[in-house]
Structure formats: C-alpha cells, structure tokens
Design a protein around this motif. Sequence first.
Motif, PDB file in Angstrom:
ATOM      1  N   THR A  55      -4.601   6.569  -2.556  1.00 28.71           N
ATOM      2  CA  THR A  55      -4.080   5.283  -2.093  1.00 28.71           C
ATOM      3  C   THR A  55      -3.888   4.383  -3.303  1.00 28.71           C
ATOM      4  O   THR A  55      -4.770   4.283  -4.153  1.00 28.71           O
TER       5      THR A  55
ATOM      6  N   GLU B 149       0.257   5.365   0.252  1.00 24.38           N
ATOM      7  CA  GLU B 149      -0.729   6.391   0.540  1.00 24.38           C
ATOM      8  C   GLU B 149      -0.080   7.758   0.491  1.00 24.38           C
ATOM      9  O   GLU B 149       1.010   7.954   1.034  1.00 24.38           O
TER      10      GLU B 149
ATOM     11  N   LYS C  23      -6.954  12.352  -0.447  1.00 24.32           N
ATOM     12  CA  LYS C  23      -5.913  11.354  -0.195  1.00 24.32           C
ATOM     13  C   LYS C  23      -5.945  10.355  -1.345  1.00 24.32           C
ATOM     14  O   LYS C  23      -7.009   9.966  -1.812  1.00 24.32           O
TER      15      LYS C  23
ATOM     16  N   THR D 288       0.834  -1.195   0.000  1.00 24.75           N
ATOM     17  CA  THR D 288       0.000   0.000   0.000  1.00 24.75           C
ATOM     18  C   THR D 288       0.867   1.243   0.000  1.00 24.75           C
ATOM     19  O   THR D 288       1.805   1.359   0.797  1.00 24.75           O
TER      20      THR D 288
ATOM     21  N   LYS E  37      -2.675   0.361  -4.154  1.00 22.11           N
ATOM     22  CA  LYS E  37      -2.283  -0.981  -3.688  1.00 22.11           C
ATOM     23  C   LYS E  37      -1.766  -1.724  -4.901  1.00 22.11           C
ATOM     24  O   LYS E  37      -2.443  -1.788  -5.922  1.00 22.11           O
TER      25      LYS E  37
END
Length: 163
Positions: free
Chosen positions: A128, A24, A126, A22, A130
């Motif tokens: 993110t 972020e 934000k 991940t 993955k």
Amino acid sequence: MEKKSLSLEKRLIHTIQKKMTTYESEIKTISQPQEMVFNTLSDLTNLNKIKNTDTEGQKMAGEYFKDIESDQDSIKFSIPGFGQVGFRIVEREPFKTIKMEAENSPITAFGWIQLVPVSENTCKMKITIKADLPTMIKMMMDSKLKKGVNTIADAIAAAVSAL
C-alpha cells in the motif's frame, strides 16, 4: 504539555493521510515462509539479490524503475517522467509489516508491505502506498502509479518465491 503536542502531531498526520491518494497492490502469494519473506524485505540490501533474479516480474519492474540503489534501511530509484523517489523504513513489526516513508521526494508519501501466513511455507503480501499528490501530478501519474504498485508487488513476489 508534551502529550498534547504529540496528540496534535498525530492528529495532523492523520488529517494529512486522509487527504492522500491510496494505491494498493493486488494480494500476491509468495511461495516462501512469512518469516523468511519478512527478513528478506526488511533489509533493503537484499533487493540486490531480488534485482539480479531472472524473473518476469523483475523485467517488468525494470521498465518502470531505473537507477535503483539501496542500503539496509532505504531505497531510492528513478521513475521515468517523474524523477527520483526514495523511501526509508521507519518501522518493522516482525513478520507482519514493514512501514516506510518517502525521503528526498517532492511529495509526502508512506508505504506498507503487509505479510500474512497462508501455510508453513507460503504467505500473502500486499503493498500500500499513500501519497499527497498535487492535482496536476495526480492527473499525469495516477494510472502509472496504480500499475507501478502492482508491478512492484509482482516483481517482489516472483523474485522472493525464486530465492
């Protein structure tokens, strides 16, 4: 039978995502209403407006991302030392979340842009990502990807604030 297979598919996706790395971004403040930011970012053709703004974030992004092309639902770009990467929007939750998945990519990856209102004319964002990275690629690209997700967030926040 169909419910069991869907459940199995969801469990498989969940298992894969748990093994993913991940990345972020820091939470960025955008000086625009949440609805306007969502509408801008959920139509990827608007990235041409962002790409053409004269902001520090856009200049930083230009160092890491080359050959950017987009249509309403997808974007592709080259990352020096890694190759071409593409993302397609797979879900839009109005004014809150834009979900994407990698396409035509050597790796499995998912991305989210999350928006939260702060006031009538300001929101926070934000990003993110993955990604299921092979160990060798992770060793070579981990720090670049950490920096890259923040660079993307900086570029978007600066450019959308300037619209």
